[in-house]
Design a protein around this motif. Sequence first.
Motif, PDB file in Angstrom:
ATOM      1  N   UNK A 299      16.227   6.505   6.520  1.00 47.11           N
ATOM      2  CA  UNK A 299      14.964   7.774   6.735  1.00 47.11           C
ATOM      3  C   UNK A 299      14.600   8.484   5.779  1.00 47.11           C
ATOM      4  N   UNK A 300      13.511   8.973   4.789  1.00 45.60           N
ATOM      5  CA  UNK A 300      12.998   9.846   3.933  1.00 45.60           C
ATOM      6  C   UNK A 300      11.845   9.746   4.752  1.00 45.60           C
ATOM      7  N   UNK A 301      11.594  11.589   4.281  1.00 44.84           N
ATOM      8  CA  UNK A 301      10.403  11.530   5.089  1.00 44.84           C
ATOM      9  C   UNK A 301       9.263  11.199   4.389  1.00 44.84           C
ATOM     10  N   UNK A 302       7.896  10.567   5.320  1.00 47.82           N
ATOM     11  CA  UNK A 302       7.018  10.055   4.453  1.00 47.82           C
ATOM     12  C   UNK A 302       5.976  10.398   3.159  1.00 47.82           C
ATOM     13  N   UNK A 303       5.418  10.058   2.145  1.00 47.88           N
ATOM     14  CA  UNK A 303       5.771  10.406   1.196  1.00 47.88           C
ATOM     15  C   UNK A 303       3.863  11.020   1.175  1.00 47.88           C
ATOM     16  N   UNK A 304       3.030  12.042   1.041  1.00 49.03           N
ATOM     17  CA  UNK A 304       1.819  11.893   1.210  1.00 49.03           C
ATOM     18  C   UNK A 304       1.030  12.585  -0.464  1.00 49.03           C
TER      19      UNK A 304
ATOM     20  N   UNK B 140       0.615  -1.766   0.048  1.00 50.14           N
ATOM     21  CA  UNK B 140       0.139   0.277  -0.172  1.00 50.14           C
ATOM     22  C   UNK B 140       0.718   2.168   0.253  1.00 50.14           C
ATOM     23  N   UNK B 141       0.534   2.547  -0.771  1.00 48.35           N
ATOM     24  CA  UNK B 141       1.863   3.790  -1.177  1.00 48.35           C
ATOM     25  C   UNK B 141       1.121   4.024   0.124  1.00 48.35           C
ATOM     26  N   UNK B 142       2.658   4.782   0.743  1.00 46.69           N
ATOM     27  CA  UNK B 142       2.108   5.746   1.567  1.00 46.69           C
ATOM     28  C   UNK B 142       1.515   6.816   1.490  1.00 46.69           C
TER      29      UNK B 142
END
Length: 220
Positions: free
Chosen positions: A215-220, A189-191
């Motif tokens: 880590x990367x910022x959670x894609x939204x 499931x895509x972030x």
Amino acid sequence: MNGYDFTLAGADLQVRGSGALYWPARRLLCVSDLHLGKSERMARRGGTALPPYETQDTLSRLDAELAATTPEIVVCLGDSFDDAAAADALPDRDRLWISRLQAGRRWVWIEGNHDPGPVDLGGTHLNELPMHPLVFRHIAQPAQSGEISGHYHPKASLTAKGRTITRPCFLIDGDRVILPAFGTYTGGLRCHDVVLTDLMRDEALAVLTGPFPAPIPMPR
């Protein structure tokens, strides 16, 4: 294999590039959504025929993680089997392999939506596992702190130097961690799906699996 270290509710944890989570202080390894027996379940239900090797591949990767971390406790965070019949249909070689992995360890099967009942494969079957300051369960619940869960099979994409890669990922914020699916034949499931963006705080991070988890910022 490299990892990413972080702290949740005062517990020092490590994301493993394999998709496993390690808690060094408790010598605990956690994996989620193995979905063992998926090819058998799909064939049984008349679905797409898949090569029947996913259980061996998943167990091989889990075996490697156990060898690398030597845990005393293993927590399988639900949906360890694609359904109850898939657990019953495991060939003897795979049942023996699981028994060997369990030997000398506390092994906990957490109840999932695919495998709600106990399995005859050793270990302990629980709805959830509280282990202060953390709690291990299959599906995340709102307004929790120190929660480790799975279920959603999160994945994220990262673009660098004109190349985009998409991989399973961990989602981490100050309240919880959602683990990726560890099983070989599992989608994701895509972030940016609303289910995940509603669960995770604005500052949440995504850590993609692979040789160099970062880590990367959670894609939204």
